[in-house]
Design a protein around this motif. Structure first.
Motif, PDB file in Angstrom:
ATOM      1  N   ALA A  76       1.130  -1.567  -0.498  1.00 13.27           N
ATOM      2  CA  ALA A  76       0.082  -0.089  -0.134  1.00 13.27           C
ATOM      3  C   ALA A  76       0.745   1.357  -0.546  1.00 13.27           C
ATOM      4  CB  ALA A  76      -0.810   0.025   1.399  1.00 13.27           C
ATOM      5  N   ARG A  77       1.704   1.475   0.437  1.00 12.63           N
ATOM      6  CA  ARG A  77       2.923   2.743   0.900  1.00 12.63           C
ATOM      7  C   ARG A  77       3.702   2.627  -0.565  1.00 12.63           C
ATOM      8  NH1 ARG A  77       4.540   6.331   4.660  1.00 12.63           N
ATOM      9  NH2 ARG A  77       2.951   5.080   5.973  1.00 12.63           N
ATOM     10  N   VAL A  78       4.085   1.443  -0.917  1.00 15.92           N
ATOM     11  CA  VAL A  78       4.660   0.924  -2.328  1.00 15.92           C
ATOM     12  C   VAL A  78       3.830   2.094  -3.771  1.00 15.92           C
ATOM     13  CG1 VAL A  78       5.834   0.637  -4.397  1.00 15.92           C
ATOM     14  CG2 VAL A  78       6.232  -0.079  -2.445  1.00 15.92           C
ATOM     15  N   ALA A  79       2.508   1.760  -3.344  1.00 16.03           N
ATOM     16  CA  ALA A  79       1.841   2.488  -4.437  1.00 16.03           C
ATOM     17  C   ALA A  79       1.128   3.331  -4.310  1.00 16.03           C
ATOM     18  CB  ALA A  79       0.260   2.070  -3.991  1.00 16.03           C
ATOM     19  N   LYS A  80       1.736   3.952  -3.054  1.00 22.55           N
ATOM     20  CA  LYS A  80       0.972   5.424  -2.500  1.00 22.55           C
ATOM     21  C   LYS A  80       2.076   6.427  -2.859  1.00 22.55           C
ATOM     22  CE  LYS A  80      -0.316   8.026   1.233  1.00 22.55           C
ATOM     23  NZ  LYS A  80      -1.815   8.508   1.213  1.00 22.55           N
ATOM     24  N   GLU A  81       3.862   5.966  -2.464  1.00 24.17           N
ATOM     25  CA  GLU A  81       4.630   6.425  -2.986  1.00 24.17           C
ATOM     26  C   GLU A  81       4.711   7.139  -4.601  1.00 24.17           C
ATOM     27  OE1 GLU A  81       8.026   4.705   0.329  1.00 24.17           O
ATOM     28  OE2 GLU A  81       7.701   3.813  -1.813  1.00 24.17           O
ATOM     29  N   ILE A  82       4.391   5.337  -5.530  1.00 29.54           N
ATOM     30  CA  ILE A  82       4.558   5.389  -7.064  1.00 29.54           C
ATOM     31  C   ILE A  82       4.075   6.621  -8.096  1.00 29.54           C
ATOM     32  CG2 ILE A  82       4.100   4.230  -9.612  1.00 29.54           C
ATOM     33  CD1 ILE A  82       5.016   2.211  -7.522  1.00 29.54           C
ATOM     34  N   ALA A  83       2.457   6.409  -6.723  1.00 36.31           N
ATOM     35  CA  ALA A  83       1.217   7.225  -7.179  1.00 36.31           C
ATOM     36  C   ALA A  83       1.791   9.392  -6.744  1.00 36.31           C
ATOM     37  CB  ALA A  83       0.138   7.662  -6.672  1.00 36.31           C
TER      38      ALA A  83
END
Length: 295
Positions: A76-83
């Motif tokens: 979830a954090r990686v998805a948020k970082e990439i966005a």
């Protein structure tokens, strides 16, 4: 073939001014993309922070993580970082490479389990795609933002080399990040061939995107510096393997680098990332001249 370059992230002592100079030179040069790798131990700089800085400091080049060792992190954090990275870059995140990693001590340092990382990454990719689709993953929690600029999520490229790991990634990956430390055509061709076959068995309609990579240097006394860089990078595997690999690389002159680029193109790379062995300005300055001579 599109040319990308990896910013130096493993060299101690680099300053804000050093990175600003690299970002500017890359953005003003003939490069298609800018990348950075991920390691925990050693004098390495954090990939996520460096790429965020690059996203703000540049205007043109694509911003590509190469790669997230995804099972070390919260999906979830990686998805948020990439966005977030896509927003900061103005929509320049087109590819994201993810891989399993082989450094158990890096996993230990961030309190992540090395065991089960293969199955965990399959589930993480599925979760990230749900988040980018705006789906709620915690009941009552709502969506996880921010809303990125992209109209469709970036390609997820599998940083995999062996047949089993490539086969495992084929159902969900959009392409492959293939590595040949010395930029050898046969090594890249073999990896891409395995991907093509795995994609076919997975009934994928779209052929895998082909991203390659290799080490190089244009610095003075380049062979020694290239040897030292590769030896240090692979020292975790033990002195024998590190020595063998360090002795096998020789892309340390204009002609040798040009040959490696020709090899990558002949192997079918749509894009290639060049990874410099030093942080010296000549690594970019000399490369700009070489690329001009190649067109």
């Amino acid at each position: 073939m599109k040319i990308g370059i990896c910013i130096p992230y493993m060299k101690a002592g680099l300053s804000r001014e050093d990175y600003l100079a690299w970002f500017s030179a890359i953005d003003q040069g003939p490069f298609h993309s800018l990348s950075c790798g991920e390691r925990v131990h050693g004098p390495t700089y954090d990939m996520r922070v460096l790429l965020s800085a690059a996203a703000i400091a540049t205007q043109r080049v694509e911003i590509t993580p190469t790669l997230y060792v995804l099972p070390m992190h919260s999906a979830a954090r990686v998805a948020k970082e990439i966005a977030t990275l896509d927003v900061l870059s103005g929509g320049r995140v087109k590819n994201v490479a993810v891989g399993y990693g082989g450094r158990e001590k890096d996993y230990e340092a961030v309190n992540a389990s090395f065991v089960g990382r293969y199955g965990r990454m399959d589930r993480q990719v599925e979760l990230m795609q749900k988040i980018w689709n705006g789906e709620e993953i915690v009941e009552g929690g709502g969506f996880i933002g921010p809303e990125p600029i992209w109209k469709s999520a970036p390609r997820l490229l599998a940083g995999a080399m062996g047949p089993k790991s490539i086969e495992r990634c084929a159902p969900w990956a959009d392409g492959l990040y293939a590595w040949s430390g010395n930029g050898e055509a046969n090594e890249l061709e073999r990896t891409f061939s395995m991907a093509d076959q795995a994609w076919e068995r997975a009934n994928r309609e779209q052929a895998p995107y082909r991203l390659g990579g290799f080490w190089y240097t244009l610095a003075e006394d380049g062979q020694r510096k290239l040897y030292d860089y590769v030896y240090e990078y692979l020292s975790i595997a033990g002195p024998e393997i590190a020595k063998m690999m360090a002795e096998s690389v020789h892309r340390n002159s204009a002609d040798a680098v040009l040959q490696a680029l020709d090899n990558a193109e002949a192997a079918g790379c749509e894009e290639v990332f060049m990874v410099p062995a030093t942080a010296e300005p000549v690594e970019i300055e000399g490369l700009v001249e070489l690329l001009a001579s190649r067109t």
